[in-house]
Design a protein around this motif. Structure first.
Motif, PDB file in Angstrom:
ATOM      1  N   GLY A 187       0.800  -1.221   0.000  1.00  0.00           N
ATOM      2  CA  GLY A 187       0.000   0.000   0.000  1.00  0.00           C
ATOM      3  C   GLY A 187       0.829   1.265   0.000  1.00  0.00           C
ATOM      4  O   GLY A 187       0.313   2.355   0.207  1.00  0.00           O
ATOM      5  N   LYS A 188       2.124   1.124  -0.201  1.00  0.00           N
ATOM      6  CA  LYS A 188       3.025   2.266  -0.321  1.00  0.00           C
ATOM      7  C   LYS A 188       4.098   1.905  -1.344  1.00  0.00           C
ATOM      8  O   LYS A 188       4.317   0.722  -1.631  1.00  0.00           O
ATOM      9  CB  LYS A 188       3.640   2.628   1.025  1.00  0.00           C
ATOM     10  CG  LYS A 188       4.500   1.538   1.616  1.00  0.00           C
ATOM     11  CD  LYS A 188       5.056   1.949   2.956  1.00  0.00           C
ATOM     12  CE  LYS A 188       5.977   0.845   3.475  1.00  0.00           C
ATOM     13  NZ  LYS A 188       6.575   1.199   4.750  1.00  0.00           N
ATOM     14  N   ARG A 218       0.258   8.458  -1.660  1.00  0.00           N
ATOM     15  CA  ARG A 218      -1.212   8.430  -1.637  1.00  0.00           C
ATOM     16  C   ARG A 218      -1.761   7.641  -2.821  1.00  0.00           C
ATOM     17  O   ARG A 218      -2.729   6.899  -2.698  1.00  0.00           O
ATOM     18  CB  ARG A 218      -1.772   9.850  -1.647  1.00  0.00           C
ATOM     19  CG  ARG A 218      -1.702  10.525  -0.317  1.00  0.00           C
ATOM     20  CD  ARG A 218      -2.454  11.850  -0.304  1.00  0.00           C
ATOM     21  NE  ARG A 218      -1.895  12.682   0.733  1.00  0.00           N
ATOM     22  CZ  ARG A 218      -1.126  13.743   0.521  1.00  0.00           C
ATOM     23  NH1 ARG A 218      -0.851  14.150  -0.685  1.00  0.00           N
ATOM     24  NH2 ARG A 218      -0.645  14.419   1.540  1.00  0.00           N
ATOM     25  N   ALA A 232      -1.585   3.864  -2.258  1.00  0.00           N
ATOM     26  CA  ALA A 232      -2.656   3.333  -1.416  1.00  0.00           C
ATOM     27  C   ALA A 232      -3.939   3.141  -2.224  1.00  0.00           C
ATOM     28  O   ALA A 232      -4.692   2.207  -1.987  1.00  0.00           O
ATOM     29  CB  ALA A 232      -2.906   4.273  -0.239  1.00  0.00           C
TER      30      ALA A 232
END
Length: 142
Positions: free
Chosen positions: A35-36, A77, A80
């Protein structure tokens, strides 16, 4: 579907319907989609490019670059939002000069979208998270 672990470089076989289940690597148990953005060196980049079947969005950047530093939180962002359907990675052009030269990176930040071993699109210049997501989705294979 083959998914390369960004941590140990193991190739994991995964049914596409399991992407949303936040799968872990079968070897090292690290999340396959953290997620990053993940940092890649040349060897890890090549492994992702040649063995992974998930589209790869790469931010070519350098620590001394002001626009790169401004875009970093936006890229995070976007990671994600795009995971697990796209893996976002960062390549430091100062540390990985041969890789940057191989892809003729002339301006940073530059993002490039790869899938199945080939480059699909690239864009130079800092972008917002929304623009990164929109640009990526517009350039993904159908």
């Amino acid at each position: 579907m083959h998914v390369v672990c960004h941590h140990c470089q193991a190739v994991n076989r995964l049914p596409p319907e399991r992407l949303e289940e936040k799968p872990d690597c079968g070897r090292c148990h690290a999340p396959l989609f953290p997620g990053k953005p993940v940092a890649l060196d040349a060897q890890a980049f090549d492994r992702q490019l040649t063995r992974g079947e998930v589209p790869l969005l790469v931010d070519f950047w350098a620590a001394w670059c002001g626009p790169c530093r401004m875009m970093a939180p936006q890229f995070e962002r976007a990671a994600a939002e795009l995971a697990p359907h796209v893996l976002l990675a960062k390549v430091d052009t100062e540390e990985q000069q041969q890789l940057a030269a191989r892809y003729a990176i002339r301006s940073i930040p530059t993002i490039a979208l790869f899938h199945q071993g080939r480059e699909l699109a690239r864009q130079a210049g800092a972008m917002s998270a929304a623009d990164i997501v929109r640009w990526t989705r517009a350039n993904l294979p159908r």
